[in-house]
Scaffold this motif. Structure first.
Motif, PDB file in Angstrom:
ATOM      1  N   LYS A 169      -0.127   7.330  -0.011  1.00 28.01           N
ATOM      2  CA  LYS A 169       0.938   7.680   1.111  1.00 28.01           C
ATOM      3  C   LYS A 169       0.005   8.736   1.950  1.00 28.01           C
ATOM      4  N   THR A 184       9.817   6.761   5.515  1.00 22.39           N
ATOM      5  CA  THR A 184       9.132   5.430   5.250  1.00 22.39           C
ATOM      6  C   THR A 184       8.338   5.984   4.166  1.00 22.39           C
ATOM      7  N   LEU A 185       8.077   6.970   3.825  1.00 23.25           N
ATOM      8  CA  LEU A 185       7.402   7.354   2.649  1.00 23.25           C
ATOM      9  C   LEU A 185       8.261   7.838   1.349  1.00 23.25           C
ATOM     10  N   GLN A 199      -1.149   5.918  -5.987  1.00 27.31           N
ATOM     11  CA  GLN A 199       0.007   5.541  -5.079  1.00 27.31           C
ATOM     12  C   GLN A 199       0.084   7.011  -3.971  1.00 27.31           C
ATOM     13  N   TYR A 225      -0.170   8.614   6.060  1.00 27.60           N
ATOM     14  CA  TYR A 225       0.345   9.739   6.683  1.00 27.60           C
ATOM     15  C   TYR A 225      -0.561  10.449   7.508  1.00 27.60           C
ATOM     16  N   VAL A 274       2.272  15.720  -0.025  1.00 31.36           N
ATOM     17  CA  VAL A 274       1.726  14.959   0.792  1.00 31.36           C
ATOM     18  C   VAL A 274       1.008  15.594   2.019  1.00 31.36           C
ATOM     19  N   LEU A 326       8.145   0.720   1.896  1.00 27.02           N
ATOM     20  CA  LEU A 326       7.403   1.325   2.682  1.00 27.02           C
ATOM     21  C   LEU A 326       7.026   0.298   3.711  1.00 27.02           C
ATOM     22  N   LEU A 331       6.939   1.502  -2.429  1.00 23.85           N
ATOM     23  CA  LEU A 331       5.725   1.058  -1.556  1.00 23.85           C
ATOM     24  C   LEU A 331       6.077  -0.051  -0.735  1.00 23.85           C
TER      25      LEU A 331
END
Lengths: 937, 459
Positions: free
Chosen positions: A857, A891-892, A853, A861, A902, A579, A576
């Motif tokens: 994300k 990024t994630l 977590q 998003y 996700v 991230l 993260l």
């Protein structure tokens, strides 16, 4: 749940933890010896050594005019709780520090006795001899027959843990205020009723006397009055006076609600309390109160009595009980509230704080929390929440409307200097926010007193304390800094009061030795911390702010860090962290400045000096950039809506409880803790408004069991990963088996991985024996299906194979799983079969933290504008989708099937967010055309 | 596939194993429908779907109620309950240009021998006619004349105010099964094996009122005519129970072309199999017809045929497109054909120009895993050979939609919202393009954020 799973106290295995996973024992040399006193039921956090009672309890005492201070009742009402603790002695102690100084009488310049509507006083005091510390809430009730019409009472929360009292002061005060308010409301009602009767009596007496006088007058044909006649006339006169007095009293008591209303702008909190009755039933009390006048006037059933001329206030008459004093209805309500309080503050301080932080953080997550959290508390007031969060995005930095609202526990107490000696400090904890708060000077509560008023308070308090008893010293306070400097040498404890307070008395520090009463003042407000001190304490807030300031155009993303014990979690947080940087550059490049402050107030729990400081959450908001507000306003833990909002079981610290209290109390006593629902039913009357649904505690247990079974599943089945992936990605998992118990168990275990749709619980069907239908897949994401060995079941299985594209099928009997391939990295972290986690509850929390977590994300998003919509009008939609893909991947850090997870969660978030107001319908069934594979053991 | 579920022995007779049904695995990359919404309102078989406008449709069925739905959200908008028995026909009544109120009206006919006119905007029952001698089985609107026709045992002509203008004598006890409009104020009614052409006479200065005259009876069909389709202004098509497809000239009412050999298009091929499968008359009944500019798409029994009007021959076929009778076929603009069937499935086909004969890889997926790949190969063989001989195009299965547990009666295609299917299992399913829906939801989310003032775009 974001809390760190293993920070809580080490406790012994709970008795209902079924069959814990047994790993082979470590070799002797590697094993860490258990806490030596564990066998005696003590735990390292236990401070009970000196205390004579086994756990915290609430004591109600009265300063009886006949026998002096006496204990009335305890909650829980069980002798085992307070054991050999001397209630009488302690009552004496706590009643002797009544600062209320509420006196009724003839104040100079007033012809009639005047009722004094004093505010309750709230003090903390300790008794080192007894090992007891107490939050003491003094209140005064009115009784016509009592001396000066007042009956002083107090409610005390007694604990062996001084820190607990100190740090939970705000919460305790709020809760006890509710109880007190309830009592007083009932009392006013009863008192008014009593006055009514008395007036009728007097009226009747007057009539009788009058007639007698007339008769005497007629009988007496001589020109002078006999002594008898004079006496009668005097008597009549005194009755007349008495009537006027009582009428005045009645007027006063009736005018109380209006007075309150008038004073409400000065004292918003009090008014809030009246409008915020402790329980649902109490909601009616307001109505009744407003309708008081009607009630009091129409009581035709009462037949007046003749009052003897010399009605003596003698000691042989029985004083009214507390219940009589304030209406049975209100009394039971108060008891229920107190029981709730007792339940709420059960357990170790550490647990309380953790769960408060947990709840506070959870509230900020209200957009994503429906996915994996137990949503009992969310969805309380969704509309309001919506209101406050969405329509008023500019409110960060502004204070919440009431002091109750800004509470991640932010108590800062310098207990380090406290050395259990005798130092007493005046306390006046009335939080008078007044206009200050609404003007929004500070985030935290500021106890800014009206100087003049405060002066009065102080004086009054002084008066009260001086007369209260010789063993008590109440001292004025010094300026905080100076006190701090002195406190070392004087071995005293002081906590600074607000510097704004105008002190009327000279500061006096006295050391009283030999006595064991300490009055500790608390000062929960962060605003009261002197600047130099504030600067020195290690806190995350400074860092956070600097982040916010530095993070121009970046996604601020600070996750609640999981305990370092979990290697996987560390990994997660580091990802993260990456991230954060990735996001910043990515967004900076592609969409300009974007700021998504995920509200994660940092908190430090530094235990070397016993300071727990959680700074308030502050938001630095950039004007530019996309901002989604997680309102701070909602960041209040239990306090203000703990009663109507949180069912008490939310606050049940049962795992600590079982270790700590269960160890010292006998089993049957302990049943109170383990099965609170039943104990509520047994101990409280039918009128417990805030009674706890029995499901409450079972949900705690349920979590544990689910965690344990999930662990077992992960260890037992090598194909646990694809199964869990199915659940996370919204593909219905059908657990097929013959034995209902087995299927149910596994379904329960796996349900922790099922994302919820909304606030209606998780889409899980534990046991189904009819053939599946297409609607079932839309409705449920985890289904336990009965396998019947009869021709009839062929239909069910046929349906199953027909709809196989929508389902993953876990066959318990054959130990097979048919589901799509999973290659991601997310689930292995979530469900590592080599995990060292052994306890179900720990695993549950581990799962929750990882899922939190994941939710984060999904949130990022979902709410990144440029990922879903073209950055400008002419942009091709393909560009956005390619951005999407790269964001998810780079990024994630999601690979392969994790992306689908996700995406699915994002879909649910969208649905939830857009439909929140108009009632959630079931989302459409989403599926993919992907091949399935058969896994075998 | 069931073997592992049930554990051998008690395996039901899987249809897939017996028929050369083309199957597609679970991997359907071209299938756009990745989201479904189940709509529940009916209590019996849902037989009819009618499109009202761009976003609404109405459903009707054996429970006698008509429900108006929002095709985007799946929201139930209105429910009409006025019929006491099952609904036998439903049609939209286009509003007049001159008419001021533009409310969408529909007509429903029911087995209770009534026809009701509904207002789909207000949910009001506008009017009701209950003077029928028999159940009205079909309805037709002649917009040009501003009249509508009801076909039962006789044919009645009504105006918009639901006044009976004229009617024919009793035609047959079985009643009119299909009714279409053809030019010159004529209508064609399918009555049993016959096609009867009627001419409507509108009132002129001379005549007093409306009249309907029987002009001609066409007796070329051997069996009951099940489907009737107005192809364009020059021809119409009829299909019968024994698989005769006749293309008629609308002006001269003569046979332009006739295709009678659906049941045996290539007898030299796999003769035994063909006979075994297709000799049953039910297997060749033509239940539904649809067309685009060039082709008529014919649902013949379990198969799907593409008949080219120019070439006057079948250019592509899928003899066992479904496990049982195909009930409805629709051609989509993008060369896709969708069919639904009594077997409860909906299949999406693509009409492809015939390529060189390369053996396409058998779709890998679920069935391969279970050893059903064999079936696929068998299935593709006859088709390929068939194509060689008689067709120049092929229908390729690109996806199937499985959701209904019973016969899928009909479906509607919305360009913007997806597919709506109705079924005998009382359900209506809205099939949507998941990706597009997701995008729409995203849009909605940001709109909402913006409305709430939570969206800050960088300047």
């Amino acid at each position: 749940m974001i809390s760190a799973p293993d920070v809580v106290a080490f406790t012994k295995e709970d008795e209902y933890e079924e069959e814990p996973y047994n790993e082979p024992a470590l070799p002797e040399e590697y094993s860490v010896p258990l806490f030596p006193f564990a066998s005696q039921g003590a735990n390292p956090w236990s401070k009970l050594s000196g205390a004579k009672f086994s756990r915290d309890f609430i004591l109600i005492s009265e300063f009886s005019e006949q026998v002096g201070p006496q204990p009335l009742l305890t909650i829980p009402n069980d002798t085992k709780v307070f054991g050999t603790f001397d209630l009488n002695y302690f009552s004496l102690r706590i009643m002797s520090v009544d600062y209320q100084a509420s006196f009724v009488g003839h104040p100079p310049g007033s012809a009639y006795p005047k009722l004094n509507f004093v505010e309750d006083s709230k003090v903390v005091l300790g008794d080192s001899k007894e090992g007891a510390f107490a939050y003491v809430h003094h209140l005064t009730l009115y009784d016509l027959e009592a001396r000066g019409f007042v009956r002083p009472f107090c409610m005390a929360y007694i604990s062996a843990d001084q820190h607990k009292i100190m740090q939970q002061f705000q919460e305790l005060s709020a809760e006890f205020s509710k109880a007190s308010e309830c009592l007083k409301t009932g009392n006013r009602k009863a008192f008014a009723g009593e006055l009514e009767k008395k007036l009728k009596d007097l009226d009747y007496t007057r009539t009788v006397l009058h007639t007698e006088t007339e008769i005497q007058k007629k009988a007496n044909d001589k020109g002078f009055y006999s002594s008898q006649a004079i006496e009668k006339a005097n008597e009549l006169a005194s009755v007349e006076k008495s009537i006027i007095e009582h009428q005045d009293l009645l007027r006063q008591i009736r005018s109380y609600p209006h007075r309150k209303l008038r004073g409400s702008n000065l004292c918003p909190r009090e008014s809030e309390h009246t409008q915020d009755p402790p329980s649902q039933a109490a909601a009616t009390s307001d109505l009744e109160e407003s309708a008081d006048t009607d009630h009091y006037t129409c009581r035709p059933s009462y037949t007046p009595k003749l009052i003897k001329a010399k009605s003596t206030k003698c000691f042989d008459k029985k004083l009214k009980t507390l219940e009589e004093l304030c209406d049975t209805e209100y009394f039971t309500q108060t008891l229920a509230q107190l029981r709730h309080v007792e339940h709420m503050f059960r357990g170790d301080l550490c647990y309380l704080l953790t769960s408060q932080i947990d709840r506070a953080l959870l509230k900020q997550q209200h957009i994503t929390s429906f996915l994996f959290e137990d949503l009992v508390e969310v969805g309380d007031r969704p509309a309001e929440k919506q209101e406050s969060t969405v329509s008023k995005p500019h409110h960060y930095g502004l204070p919440s409307e009431s002091p109750e609202d800004c509470l991640v526990p932010q108590v800062l107490i310098s207990v380090g200097s406290y050395k259990s000696s005798v130092e007493s400090v005046l306390i006046k904890m009335e939080q008078d926010l007044g206009d200050e708060a609404s003007r929004g000077a500070a985030v935290t509560e500021s106890s800014s007193f009206d100087p003049q008023e405060n002066l009065d308070y102080l004086e009054m308090d002084m008066k009260g304390s001086v007369s209260s008893g010789e063993s008590i010293e109440v001292l004025g306070t010094e300026k905080p800094t100076s006190v701090l400097s002195k406190s070392e040498s004087q071995s005293s404890l002081t906590v600074p009061l607000s510097p704004q307070v105008v002190r009327s008395k000279a500061v006096s520090h006295r050391t009283i030795s030999g006595d064991s009463i300490e009055v500790l003042s608390t000062c929960p407000s962060e605003a009261l911390i002197p600047d130099d001190f504030k600067a020195s304490y290690p806190s995350a807030i400074n860092e956070e702010e600097s982040y916010a300031e530095g993070g121009q155009g970046a996604i601020l993303f600070q996750a609640g860090i999981s305990p370092p014990e979990l290697g996987e979690a560390e990994e997660g947080s580091s990802s993260l962290a990456s991230l954060q940087t990735d996001a910043s550059c990515c967004i900076g490049r592609e969409a300009g400045a974007l700021l998504v402050p995920l509200s994660t107030p940092g908190h430090t729990v530094s235990d070397e000096d016993g300071v727990v400081s959680v700074p308030p959450q502050r938001y630095r908001q950039k004007d530019q950039g996309f901002h989604v507000d997680f309102s701070v306003e909602n960041a209040s833990p239990s306090r203000d809506n703990s009663c109507e909002g949180f069912p008490a079981y939310e606050l049940d610290p049962s795992h600590l409880l079982t270790s700590r209290d269960g160890s010292k109390t006998s089993l049957d006593d302990h049943s109170d803790a383990t099965s609170y629902g039943s104990s509520v039913a047994s101990t409280s009357s039918d009128r417990t408004p805030s009674s706890v649904p029995p499901a409450g505690l079972s949900s705690e247990r349920h979590k544990k069991r689910a965690g344990q079974n999930a662990l077992k599943f992960i260890r037992q089945y090598p194909f646990a990963h694809p199964a869990i992936y199915s659940l996370l990605s919204g593909r219905t998992l059908v657990v097929l088996g013959e034995e209902e118990a087995m299927v149910r168990k596994l379904v329960t275990a796996l349900s922790i991985f099922v994302p919820g749709y909304g606030r209606h619980g998780k889409p899980v069907k534990h046991w189904l024996s009819s053939p599946l239908h297409i609607t079932d897949f839309q409705k449920w994401k985890l289904i336990g299906l009965q396998r019947v060995a009869s021709p009839a079941s062929a239909g069910a299985l046929h349906a199953l194979s027909r709809y196989s594209r929508y389902t993953s099928i876990l066959d318990l009997d054959r130990k097979t799983l048919r589901c799509p391939l999973y290659r991601g990295t997310l689930v292995p972290r979530l469900a590592d079969h080599r995990t060292h986690i052994r306890r179900g509850s720990t695993y549950f929390l581990h799962v929750q933290s990882l899922l939190a977590q994941l939710c984060a994300k999904a949130f990022v998003y979902t709410f990144c504008h440029h990922l879903h919509l073209p950055a400008h009008g002419s942009e091709a939609p393909e560009l956005a989708s390619s951005r999407q893909a790269s964001f998810l991947q780079l990024t994630l850090g999601l690979v392969h099937e994790d992306v689908k997870v996700v995406r699915y969660l994002a879909e649910l978030l969208r649905l939830h967010y857009t439909q929140e107001l108009r009632g959630t319908s079931q989302p459409a069934l989403r599926f993919d055309y992907v091949p399935s594979f058969l896994y075998k053991i | 596939m069931l073997r592992w579920l049930i554990g051998g022995g008690r395996e039901p007779q899987g249809l897939a194993e017996k028929s050369p049904l083309q199957t597609i695995g679970e991997e359907q990359t071209q299938n756009p429908y990745t989201e479904l919404l189940v709509l529940k309102a009916h209590h019996d078989i849902v037989r009819y779907l009618v499109r009202l406008d761009d976003y609404r449709f109405a459903s009707a069925g054996d429970d006698g109620i008509v429900v108006v739905w929002n095709a985007q959200t799946g929201e139930k908008l209105l429910e009409f309950s006025g019929h006491t028995q099952k609904i036998t026909a439903i049609i939209t009544l286009p509003c007049l240009e001159t008419c001021e109120e533009k409310n969408q009206l529909i007509l429903t006919a029911s087995a209770d021998r009534t026809v009701i006119e509904w207002d789909c905007d207000t949910g009001r029952q506008v009017q009701k006619v209950s003077c029928f001698q028999s159940t009205v089985k079909c309805l037709a609107v002649l917009q040009r004349l501003d009249v509508w026709l009801s076909g039962g045992n006789d044919l009645c002509v009504w105006n918009r105010k639901l006044d009976l203008l004229c009617k024919t004598s009793h035609l047959s006890d079985t009643g009119i099964s299909a009714l279409i409009e053809i030019p010159k104020n004529c209508v064609v009614a399918a009555v049993g094996k016959e096609l009867i052409i009627f001419r409507l006479v509108a009132p002129t200065e001379g005549s007093l009122g409306w009249d309907i005259l029987e002009v001609k009876r066409l007796l070329d069909h051997q069996d009951n005519i099940l489907s009737l389709l107005n192809v364009d202004d020059v021809s119409f098509v009829s299909g019968s129970h024994v698989g005769e497809l006749i293309v008629w000239d609308t002006l001269g009412w003569t046979v332009q072309a006739c295709e009678r050999n659906f049941w045996d298009p290539s007898p030299q091929l796999d003769a035994q199999r063909e006979i075994k499968l297709c000799q049953k008359p039910n297997d060749v009944s033509i239940r539904h017809l649809t067309w685009d500019e060039e082709n008529v798409f014919v649902a013949v029994g379990r198969g799907l045929y593409v008949y080219n009007l120019q070439m006057k021959r079948v250019i592509a076929c899928q003899k066992t497109a479904h496990d049982s009778s195909v009930l409805h076929v629709v051609k989509l603009p993008n060369r896709q054909v969708i069919s639904c069937s009594e077997d409860g499935s909906v299949r999406i086909w693509e009409l492809r120009e015939k390529q060189q004969l390369s053996v396409e890889p058998v779709p890998t997926g679920f069935f391969n895993m279970w050893g059903f790949g064999r079936v696929n190969k068998q299935a593709s063989h006859p088709v390929k050979k068939q194509q060689e001989n008689a067709t120049s195009c092929s229908l390729e299965l690109i996806g199937d939609l499985i959701g209904h547990s019973s016969s899928v009666e009909m479906f509607l295609y919305f360009e913007d919202h997806g597919l709506v299917t109705c079924s005998a299992d009382h359900l209506i399913i809205l099939w949507k393009n998941g990706e597009r829906e997701s995008g729409l939801r995203s849009l909605k989310l940001f709109q909402k954020l913006e409305e709430n003032g939570d969206l800050y775009l960088s300047v």
